[in-house]
Design a protein around this motif. Structure first.
Motif, short mmCIF file in Angstrom:
data_model
loop_
_atom_site.label_atom_id
_atom_site.label_comp_id
_atom_site.label_asym_id
_atom_site.label_seq_id
_atom_site.Cartn_x
_atom_site.Cartn_y
_atom_site.Cartn_z
N PRO A 404 0.95 -1.15 0.01
CA PRO A 404 0.02 -0.05 -0.06
C PRO A 404 0.95 1.16 -0.08
N ILE A 405 0.44 2.11 -0.71
CA ILE A 405 1.19 3.72 -0.73
C ILE A 405 0.50 4.65 0.40
N PRO A 406 1.00 5.13 1.18
CA PRO A 406 0.53 6.14 2.32
C PRO A 406 -0.18 7.29 1.53
N THR A 407 -1.11 7.41 2.33
CA THR A 407 -2.24 8.34 1.82
C THR A 407 -1.63 9.85 1.46
N HIS A 408 -0.67 10.32 2.49
CA HIS A 408 0.26 11.34 1.96
C HIS A 408 1.03 11.41 1.07
N VAL A 409 1.27 10.33 0.72
CA VAL A 409 2.44 10.11 -0.57
C VAL A 409 1.52 10.26 -1.92
#
Length: 558
Positions: A404-409
């Motif tokens: 998963p990719i962090p939301t802030h990224v």
């Protein structure tokens, strides 16, 4: 390499002595007679084998009479050892003393200094000394266990003598790493013999119960004050093994660094690569020294396994399994012109480029061609990872599809995500690079809302070259190289003007106009220049700061 390696010993009866010496003899240049097929005098095979094998120049009767068992390695009748490099024709000769009398004097002085005045704290470890007249010496002193010696140990050193000071200093990490392996092998073998002898007859108790007499002290230990290294290690082929080790060291050290004719000053990429190689060798040397030469840094292990070495990317590209990107033009054809420009824009701006795919080879090939857009110093790559890595660690990140990719990224304007999904199953061995479009679907997403079609100027010029089908891939590569050098020179000017000289914003704007970075796409040009500043070599920055300090001090001396 024009150098010589010698094993030296501090004898309790005769002082510093040379035990074993290995030198390299280069083949003479061909004479006109030899080129015509006429053998030159003294060029017969028998003479060439006999030269250096007799080694009689420095084995006079007086010297042999002054030798004890501990001062002698090979008997006077022993012909020595010789190895021939079939590729270069260089012969590596080993005997107790060098073949040439002038080298004997140089090695003798290096031996005396390495075992007397030129030692590091603790008397064990590496040290460098020398001068232009007598040569420069890399010396590593060490102890060998001996149950009959004073203090239960004997003092030895391995020295490498060369006339080229710069070459020897640059080879320090390499020499230290490999000489330590030889020394540790000798010490571990001698320690086993020492333990077995102490188990049979503990010498410490014997000495404490015996009457001490300085006059006869050397003869109180079974009449053997100086034991040979062969006796201390119980190694039947010790000198042959040392000959092989020293010969390989001379050959490897000579081929490790080569001189190249450069047209002009070295590029920033070359300087950065040299600095990285030096730092890696020094770090590996420190780890091997701290862990006994067995355990490597986990960071270096992971980098070697993942193939992070920038120098080997092009060679490894052909070895990657399955479909792969071959060039920037190929990547542009697969992604499409608009998507390629968006991706290249993020690369040039220094944003984090993330690829998610189940095929690491495809990701690594994409990173290899994309990294050619940047200076070497701006590249921080993690080809394939099972977890997300922050942008300060890498600007090229490959991930497996389930990470998963962090939301802030994902919502950030400073990153771009390329999701690669497989259209249908295939056999990697039967699929060519031209089938990537039919096998994969590429979805590019980013939180960036700024237009990417204005600049930077470098990208605009590159796209013109890529879209011109009359230009081959090789020509486009040279075009990109020229563009990078042009903008790297602009980076150097801006760095000197803004960072070193400390000029204001108004003056900096004038410099940008002078450099041709203003106008359409000015904001992108400035971002590119600032990002590329981080890729300048430490050598260049240090040179600038030294020059500035020297200029500041010069008026006071007038």
């Amino acid at each position: 390499m024009n150098a010589l390696v010698a094993l030296c010993h501090f004898c309790e009866l005769h002082g510093p002595r040379t035990l074993f010496c290995t030198e390299a003899l280069h083949p003479p240049p061909p004479s006109p007679s030899s080129q015509a097929g006429i053998p030159a005098p003294g060029d017969r095979d028998g003479d060439r084998e006999g030269e250096g094998l007799t080694m009689r120049a420095n084995s006079s009767a007086t010297q042999r009479g002054e030798m004890c068992e501990g001062c002698r390695s090979l008997p006077a009748s022993h012909p020595g050892f010789v190895s021939i490099d079939d590729e270069t024709g260089i012969r590596f000769l080993s005997h107790q003393h060098p073949r040439q009398p002038q080298l004997f004097s140089v090695v003798r002085q290096a031996c005396v200094r390495s075992l007397s005045c030129e030692v590091c704290p603790g008397r064990e470890g590496p040290i460098f000394f020398g001068d232009e007249q007598h040569g420069f010496v890399f010396s590593h002193t060490f102890f060998i266990k001996d149950s009959l010696a004073r203090g239960f140990q004997r003092w030895y050193s391995i020295v490498m003598v060369a006339m080229d000071r710069i070459y020897l200093i640059n080879s320090w990490p390499f020499l230290l790493r490999h000489l330590r392996l030889t020394i540790q092998s000798l010490q571990s073998t001698a320690l086993k013999v020492f333990d077995s002898e102490q188990g049979v007859c503990p010498q410490r108790a014997v000495r404490m119960n015996s009457v001490f007499s300085p006059a006869v002290f050397p003869h109180q230990r079974s009449g053997n004050a100086a034991r040979s290294l062969t006796s201390l290690t119980q190694h039947p082929n010790l000198w042959a093994s040392l000959h092989s080790s020293f010969s390989w060291l001379l050959k490897a050290c000579g081929s490790r660094l080569t001189e190249k004719l450069l047209e002009g000053a070295p590029t920033e990429d070359t300087l950065v690569l040299i600095e990285r190689q030096t730092e890696q060798e020094e770090e590996m040397s420190c780890w091997e020294g701290a862990e006994g030469g067995v355990i490597k840094s986990q960071r270096h292990q992971s980098e070697s396994e993942l193939g992070l070495d920038f120098l080997g990317d092009d060679a490894k590209l052909d070895e990657l399994p399955g479909p792969k990107f071959r060039s920037l033009r190929h990547l542009r054809q697969v992604l499409g012109a608009a998507e390629f420009r968006q991706l290249a824009w993020h690369v040039l701006m220094g944003n984090q480029v993330i690829w998610r795919s189940a095929h690491p080879g495809l990701i690594q090939s994409a990173f290899t061609v994309l990294k050619s857009l940047l200076p070497v110093g701006c590249v921080r790559s993690v080809p394939y990872s099972a977890q997300y890595e922050e942008a300060y660690k890498c600007n090229f990140l490959g991930l497996s599809p389930d990470v998963p990719i962090p939301t802030h990224v994902s919502s950030s304007e400073f990153s771009v995500l390329v999701d690669v999904s497989k259209e249908k199953s295939f056999q990697s061995s039967a699929v060519g690079d031209s089938d990537i479009c039919s096998l994969y679907q590429f979805v590019i997403s980013s939180g960036n809302t700024q237009p990417t079609d204005r600049g930077p100027t470098l990208l605009n010029k590159l796209e013109v070259a890529l879209s011109n089908e009359n230009l081959s891939v090789a020509v486009v590569s040279h075009c990109l190289l020229c563009l990078k050098e042009e903008w790297m020179n602009k980076v150097k000017v801006l760095f000197k003007f803004s960072k070193v000289d400390g000029r204001g914003r108004e003056d900096t704007q004038k410099v940008l106009a002078l450099l041709g970075a203003t106008g359409p796409g000015e904001e992108d040009n400035v971002r590119l220049l600032k990002f590329w500043m981080t890729g300048l070599s430490k050598t260049y920055k240090s040179h600038l700061m030294t020059a500035v300090r020297g200029g500041e001090r010069s008026p006071s001396h007038l």
